[in-house]
Scaffold this motif. Sequence first.
Motif, PDB file in Angstrom:
ATOM      1  N   PRO A 156      28.341  -2.753  20.648  1.00 53.26           N
ATOM      2  CA  PRO A 156      28.077  -3.481  19.624  1.00 53.26           C
ATOM      3  C   PRO A 156      29.415  -3.994  18.835  1.00 53.26           C
ATOM      4  O   PRO A 156      30.596  -3.417  19.397  1.00 53.26           O
ATOM      5  CB  PRO A 156      27.542  -2.404  18.436  1.00 53.26           C
ATOM      6  CG  PRO A 156      27.167  -1.358  19.560  1.00 53.26           C
ATOM      7  CD  PRO A 156      27.946  -1.298  20.664  1.00 53.26           C
ATOM      8  N   ASP A 157      29.419  -5.043  17.977  1.00 51.05           N
ATOM      9  CA  ASP A 157      30.725  -5.612  17.601  1.00 51.05           C
ATOM     10  C   ASP A 157      31.548  -4.640  16.878  1.00 51.05           C
ATOM     11  O   ASP A 157      32.790  -4.775  16.743  1.00 51.05           O
ATOM     12  CB  ASP A 157      30.286  -6.917  16.788  1.00 51.05           C
ATOM     13  CG  ASP A 157      29.796  -8.197  17.627  1.00 51.05           C
ATOM     14  OD1 ASP A 157      29.995  -8.165  18.980  1.00 51.05           O
ATOM     15  OD2 ASP A 157      29.317  -8.932  17.060  1.00 51.05           O
ATOM     16  N   ASN A 158      30.845  -3.986  15.934  1.00 54.86           N
ATOM     17  CA  ASN A 158      31.530  -2.992  15.092  1.00 54.86           C
ATOM     18  C   ASN A 158      32.197  -1.696  15.738  1.00 54.86           C
ATOM     19  O   ASN A 158      32.642  -0.897  15.050  1.00 54.86           O
ATOM     20  CB  ASN A 158      30.738  -2.752  13.979  1.00 54.86           C
ATOM     21  CG  ASN A 158      30.477  -3.966  13.129  1.00 54.86           C
ATOM     22  OD1 ASN A 158      31.337  -4.878  13.010  1.00 54.86           O
ATOM     23  ND2 ASN A 158      29.376  -4.170  12.198  1.00 54.86           N
ATOM     24  N   LEU A 166      27.184   1.772  24.891  1.00 54.35           N
ATOM     25  CA  LEU A 166      25.848   2.283  24.695  1.00 54.35           C
ATOM     26  C   LEU A 166      25.219   2.250  26.103  1.00 54.35           C
ATOM     27  O   LEU A 166      25.075   1.217  26.778  1.00 54.35           O
ATOM     28  CB  LEU A 166      25.337   1.902  23.669  1.00 54.35           C
ATOM     29  CG  LEU A 166      25.913   1.949  22.079  1.00 54.35           C
ATOM     30  CD1 LEU A 166      24.812   1.311  21.255  1.00 54.35           C
ATOM     31  CD2 LEU A 166      25.801   3.308  21.797  1.00 54.35           C
ATOM     32  N   GLY A 167      24.244   3.026  26.359  1.00 49.86           N
ATOM     33  CA  GLY A 167      23.568   3.034  27.456  1.00 49.86           C
ATOM     34  C   GLY A 167      21.963   3.232  27.442  1.00 49.86           C
ATOM     35  O   GLY A 167      21.440   3.159  26.141  1.00 49.86           O
ATOM     36  N   ALA A 192      24.506  -6.086  17.325  1.00 48.83           N
ATOM     37  CA  ALA A 192      24.333  -5.032  16.108  1.00 48.83           C
ATOM     38  C   ALA A 192      23.890  -3.793  17.294  1.00 48.83           C
ATOM     39  O   ALA A 192      23.657  -3.901  18.267  1.00 48.83           O
ATOM     40  CB  ALA A 192      23.015  -5.544  15.357  1.00 48.83           C
ATOM     41  N   TYR A 193      24.060  -2.434  16.492  1.00 48.61           N
ATOM     42  CA  TYR A 193      23.473  -1.352  16.898  1.00 48.61           C
ATOM     43  C   TYR A 193      21.921  -1.490  17.367  1.00 48.61           C
ATOM     44  O   TYR A 193      21.480  -2.172  16.429  1.00 48.61           O
ATOM     45  CB  TYR A 193      23.864  -0.463  16.216  1.00 48.61           C
ATOM     46  CG  TYR A 193      25.540   0.203  16.374  1.00 48.61           C
ATOM     47  CD1 TYR A 193      25.728   1.205  17.290  1.00 48.61           C
ATOM     48  CD2 TYR A 193      26.534  -0.537  15.469  1.00 48.61           C
ATOM     49  CE1 TYR A 193      26.989   1.457  17.171  1.00 48.61           C
ATOM     50  CE2 TYR A 193      27.642   0.028  15.732  1.00 48.61           C
ATOM     51  CZ  TYR A 193      27.923   0.820  16.736  1.00 48.61           C
ATOM     52  OH  TYR A 193      29.520   1.361  16.822  1.00 48.61           O
ATOM     53  N   PRO A 194      21.309  -0.829  18.358  1.00 49.30           N
ATOM     54  CA  PRO A 194      20.022  -0.644  18.359  1.00 49.30           C
ATOM     55  C   PRO A 194      19.231  -0.157  17.354  1.00 49.30           C
ATOM     56  O   PRO A 194      18.329  -0.658  16.835  1.00 49.30           O
ATOM     57  CB  PRO A 194      19.749   0.243  19.768  1.00 49.30           C
ATOM     58  CG  PRO A 194      21.126   0.129  20.266  1.00 49.30           C
ATOM     59  CD  PRO A 194      22.216   0.073  19.483  1.00 49.30           C
TER      60      PRO A 194
END
Length: 403
Positions: A156-158, A166-167, A192-194
């Motif tokens: 993610p960007d942040n 992340l997998g 974004a995060y999931p």
Amino acid sequence: MADDTATKEGQMVAEMHTLAKLALRTDQAVYNVHTGLCIVPDVNGDGELFGAQYTHTSLDVLLSAGSNEMPESALEYTMSCYPASGTAAANRLDAIYESEEGINAYADDLEKTNSLPQMIDMMVANGKGWCLADPYSIAAEAGIVPRRYLDVEYMPDNADLEDQPLGWTDFLEAAEGNVAYAMMLVDRTEWAYPSTMVDEDMRDNEVAEIGGKLMLTNGLPVEEDDILASETVETVELSDKDMALDAIKQGKDLYNVNTGLVLHPFVESDTKNLSQVTSAFVSLPLLTGADGHVASEPWSYAVEHYIEPDGNTDGRIGWLPEFADVKVDDTHGIESKSSIYAYLVKMMGKHGSGWCFGDTKSIAETAHSFKLDKDLGIDVVMRSNHENRCIAHGNSKDAPDNR
């Protein structure tokens, strides 16, 4: 052990009830990955539900029509590739009709609609393997997760520089175990995060938590209480009264897979009056072809085998009593004025469970639901109507005259 089996069957029916109601409420379709049955609610742009359409498309066909290792949407395939009932083309898309003008699928109580119990009855007859009809749900129910999802590595960007990508397990955890939704999240990732995407989807009505599970809701708001099955899920099957009325109005036969009784309503083509119902007994093994498929419809069998050249039936075909013709499109008239309608329902109740419409698909599916297919060696994966006609007449579908 018997109580455990009954409990599991009750849970399965409750899950089907929830899935069917979700599909009706959110203008989605349901699909069975094992039998290929797809049921598509008929909802207009104003949210009025007018019934449902259904047909069979095998999972192999959807996989061949899909791309990037994912199946085609059963909803899109059904509506694009099959002609509607009543068109000049061969009908492969049958329908469940509402007796009302229409019901608001978004606001009204869907327990009042005819489509819900009929959908659940068809789903129960087809057994396990049900899901929503979008590509992600079909793939997940069939156990298909392409390697690109399992091997995903996403930053993610942040994210901090020292963070690990992340997998798949991170996406699956964010989706709360919903494999279909997890694959969808992977395909939609941009920055974004999931978990952030899930929060936004819940606010935008793309998903909702129903019965402790995240379910796809097609951008339409739903309340858990509106979707969860009621405590009386065992009553969802079509009643004898409803089935008799549908048979009369839609010109269908009724057949009992357990007793072999077939009831054939006769509606006059010019006056649209119900004038009589003929009956006969045709045991299920007589309808089963050499290859195990239900190859003949019971009334067609009775006409071919029970009527002598001189017109004598030798008592093998009977008639139910009727005192007056009744318009078939007058719902209340059928019930209140027609002795034949009341007698028809009484006959069905006398013969107990096992009733279905008298077409080969309904018979095979109902035989499967009563586990009669195992005893008789019936294959519930149905052929096309053309193939069934060939089997019924002892012909090969590959013969020149049958092409």
